[in-house]
Design a protein around this motif. Sequence first.
Motif, PDB file in Angstrom:
ATOM      1  N   TYR A 214     102.773 -26.068 -46.724  1.00  0.00           N
ATOM      2  CA  TYR A 214     101.465 -24.544 -46.780  1.00  0.00           C
ATOM      3  C   TYR A 214     101.978 -23.542 -47.815  1.00  0.00           C
ATOM      4  O   TYR A 214     101.073 -23.038 -48.813  1.00  0.00           O
ATOM      5  N   VAL A 215     102.862 -22.918 -47.640  1.00  0.00           N
ATOM      6  CA  VAL A 215     103.742 -22.270 -48.642  1.00  0.00           C
ATOM      7  C   VAL A 215     103.837 -22.583 -50.498  1.00  0.00           C
ATOM      8  O   VAL A 215     102.806 -21.705 -51.281  1.00  0.00           O
ATOM      9  N   ALA A 216     103.969 -24.166 -50.148  1.00  0.00           N
ATOM     10  CA  ALA A 216     103.615 -24.400 -51.812  1.00  0.00           C
ATOM     11  C   ALA A 216     102.393 -24.727 -52.039  1.00  0.00           C
ATOM     12  O   ALA A 216     101.975 -24.115 -53.475  1.00  0.00           O
ATOM     13  N   LYS A 217     101.564 -25.189 -51.762  1.00  0.00           N
ATOM     14  CA  LYS A 217     100.234 -25.069 -51.621  1.00  0.00           C
ATOM     15  C   LYS A 217      99.440 -23.552 -52.298  1.00  0.00           C
ATOM     16  O   LYS A 217      98.446 -23.594 -52.806  1.00  0.00           O
ATOM     17  N   ARG A 218      99.335 -22.450 -51.174  1.00  0.00           N
ATOM     18  CA  ARG A 218      98.885 -21.047 -51.498  1.00  0.00           C
ATOM     19  C   ARG A 218      99.545 -20.645 -53.017  1.00  0.00           C
ATOM     20  O   ARG A 218      98.941 -20.055 -54.040  1.00  0.00           O
ATOM     21  N   THR A 219     100.423 -21.255 -53.138  1.00  0.00           N
ATOM     22  CA  THR A 219     101.511 -20.200 -53.816  1.00  0.00           C
ATOM     23  C   THR A 219     100.523 -20.436 -55.576  1.00  0.00           C
ATOM     24  O   THR A 219     100.223 -19.938 -56.605  1.00  0.00           O
ATOM     25  N   ALA A 220     101.020 -21.777 -55.242  1.00  0.00           N
ATOM     26  CA  ALA A 220      99.822 -22.675 -56.460  1.00  0.00           C
ATOM     27  C   ALA A 220      98.541 -22.566 -56.608  1.00  0.00           C
ATOM     28  O   ALA A 220      98.362 -22.453 -58.268  1.00  0.00           O
ATOM     29  N   ALA A 221      97.742 -22.161 -55.858  1.00  0.00           N
ATOM     30  CA  ALA A 221      96.719 -21.213 -55.516  1.00  0.00           C
ATOM     31  C   ALA A 221      96.355 -19.572 -56.426  1.00  0.00           C
ATOM     32  O   ALA A 221      95.392 -19.762 -56.201  1.00  0.00           O
ATOM     33  N   GLY A 222      97.844 -18.981 -56.467  1.00  0.00           N
ATOM     34  CA  GLY A 222      97.533 -17.795 -56.739  1.00  0.00           C
ATOM     35  C   GLY A 222      98.188 -16.921 -55.660  1.00  0.00           C
ATOM     36  O   GLY A 222      97.731 -15.570 -56.229  1.00  0.00           O
ATOM     37  N   LYS A 223      98.070 -17.206 -54.894  1.00  0.00           N
ATOM     38  CA  LYS A 223      98.465 -16.491 -53.192  1.00  0.00           C
ATOM     39  C   LYS A 223      99.811 -15.642 -53.400  1.00  0.00           C
ATOM     40  O   LYS A 223      99.987 -16.259 -53.845  1.00  0.00           O
ATOM     41  N   SER A 224      99.429 -14.658 -53.030  1.00  0.00           N
ATOM     42  CA  SER A 224     101.101 -13.539 -53.119  1.00  0.00           C
ATOM     43  C   SER A 224     101.657 -14.166 -52.249  1.00  0.00           C
ATOM     44  O   SER A 224     100.958 -14.428 -51.196  1.00  0.00           O
ATOM     45  N   LYS A 225     102.582 -13.592 -51.973  1.00  0.00           N
ATOM     46  CA  LYS A 225     104.018 -13.698 -50.682  1.00  0.00           C
ATOM     47  C   LYS A 225     103.845 -13.186 -49.051  1.00  0.00           C
ATOM     48  O   LYS A 225     103.153 -13.713 -48.546  1.00  0.00           O
ATOM     49  N   ARG A 226     103.319 -12.228 -49.589  1.00  0.00           N
ATOM     50  CA  ARG A 226     102.623 -10.870 -48.779  1.00  0.00           C
ATOM     51  C   ARG A 226     101.634 -11.588 -48.226  1.00  0.00           C
ATOM     52  O   ARG A 226     101.275 -11.459 -46.947  1.00  0.00           O
ATOM     53  N   GLU A 227     100.252 -11.787 -48.667  1.00  0.00           N
ATOM     54  CA  GLU A 227      99.171 -12.589 -48.688  1.00  0.00           C
ATOM     55  C   GLU A 227      99.024 -14.112 -47.762  1.00  0.00           C
ATOM     56  O   GLU A 227      98.609 -14.205 -46.724  1.00  0.00           O
ATOM     57  N   ILE A 228     100.459 -15.068 -48.361  1.00  0.00           N
ATOM     58  CA  ILE A 228     100.809 -15.636 -47.435  1.00  0.00           C
ATOM     59  C   ILE A 228     101.353 -15.921 -46.505  1.00  0.00           C
ATOM     60  O   ILE A 228     101.234 -16.575 -44.645  1.00  0.00           O
ATOM     61  N   MET A 229     102.067 -14.894 -46.118  1.00  0.00           N
ATOM     62  CA  MET A 229     102.560 -14.735 -44.724  1.00  0.00           C
ATOM     63  C   MET A 229     101.605 -13.747 -43.712  1.00  0.00           C
ATOM     64  O   MET A 229     101.845 -14.100 -42.509  1.00  0.00           O
ATOM     65  N   ARG A 230     101.001 -13.159 -44.226  1.00  0.00           N
ATOM     66  CA  ARG A 230      99.381 -13.188 -43.281  1.00  0.00           C
ATOM     67  C   ARG A 230      98.785 -13.414 -43.302  1.00  0.00           C
ATOM     68  O   ARG A 230      98.596 -13.492 -41.437  1.00  0.00           O
TER      69      ARG A 230
END
Length: 330
Positions: A229-245
Motif C-alpha cells: 500500500y505504501v509503495a502504491k500511494r508513494t507512486a501516486a505522489g502521496k507524502s509519507k505523512r499523508e500515507i501514515m494518516r
Amino acid sequence: MEVNRPNRAARRLKGKSDPLDAYQAAQSVLDGRTKSIPKAKDGPVECLRILRAGRTSALKARTAAINQIKGLLVSAPDKLRAKYRGPGTSAMIMALQRTRPSGHMADPEYVCLLTLKALATRCMSLAAEIAAADAALQEILDTYAPMLCDLPGVGTEVASQLLVTVADNPDRVENEAQFAALVGVAPIPASSGKTTRHRLSRGGDRNANHALYQVVLVRMASCQRTKDYVAKRTAAGKSKREIMRCLKRYAAREIYRQITNPQAAPNNTDLRQMRTTLGCTITTAARELGQWPSKISLLERGLLRNDALATSYRQWLSEQQLESRLDHQR
C-alpha cells in the motif's frame, strides 16, 4: 450524562463560576446538546487504566535515572568514565549495580561511584516493577480481550491503551466513525481552490493516537500488505505523512471491529505437520518464501499472525504435495 466544557464565546460573555457552570451544564442537557455517555469504571478496563498509570510513572522514573547516570559519567573522574561509558545501557546499569564502592566521603570518585550504584539499583527496581505491570496487563488482556493482540502490530501496550480509551462500556461509541474521531484519526477537510486534500486531526485521545502510530510503524516495517500500500500511494505522489494518516484510519477501523466483534486468528498449526510430512526442512521453506526461518517457526507455532504469509505458505505446501503425488504415480 457527561457534559462537555461550555462554549468559549459564551463563557467570555457571561463569565465563569461554579453556579454558572452548573446552570450551563443543566441547560445543555435540557436542550439536547449533550449526548455523550460517561465511561463506566467498574470493570477490567479500569484495572488496565490503574496499572498503566503506575507503569507510566515507573517508565518516566527509570528514564530519568538513566539520564542522571549518563550525565554523571560525563563529568566523572577519568577512571570511572573510561570503565563504564563503553558498554550499552543495560550492561552498564548491571555493572554499576554490582559494584562495591569503598573509600571516604571526601573522595569524589567514591561518592560518584556510590551515587551511580544507588541510581543503578533504582533502575533495576523500576525495571522489575515495569515487568510486573506488563505481566498483570497481559493477564487481564488474555481474559478480557484475548483476540485483540492477534492483529498485526498490536501488543500489550497498544491494546491496553485502546481499551482504556473505549472504556468498560464500548457501546458508548456507537459506530466506527465515532471511534476514529475519538482516537484522533478522522480526516479533516483542508481543501482550497482546485486542491482537494485532508489533514490529520489534532483532536481526540492523543495517547490512543500515539498507540495507532506505533501500530502503523510496525506494519510499515513488517507487514507485506502495508508495504504494498505504501509503495502504491508513494507512486501516486502521496507524502509519507499523508500515507501514515490513511494507514492510521484503516488501522482504527480494523481495531474497532476487533473490539466490538472479536474474530479469532486463523489456525496455522497444521502447517508444520504438512511440512514434516513432505520431509521439507524449515530452512528450505523459508528460502522458497523469501522469509527468515525464525519467522516461519513463529507462524507454525501460532506465535505470529500474518495472514498473507500463511496463505502463501499453505499454497506452496499444497503445490509440493501435488508434485510429490505426481512423482509417486510416475
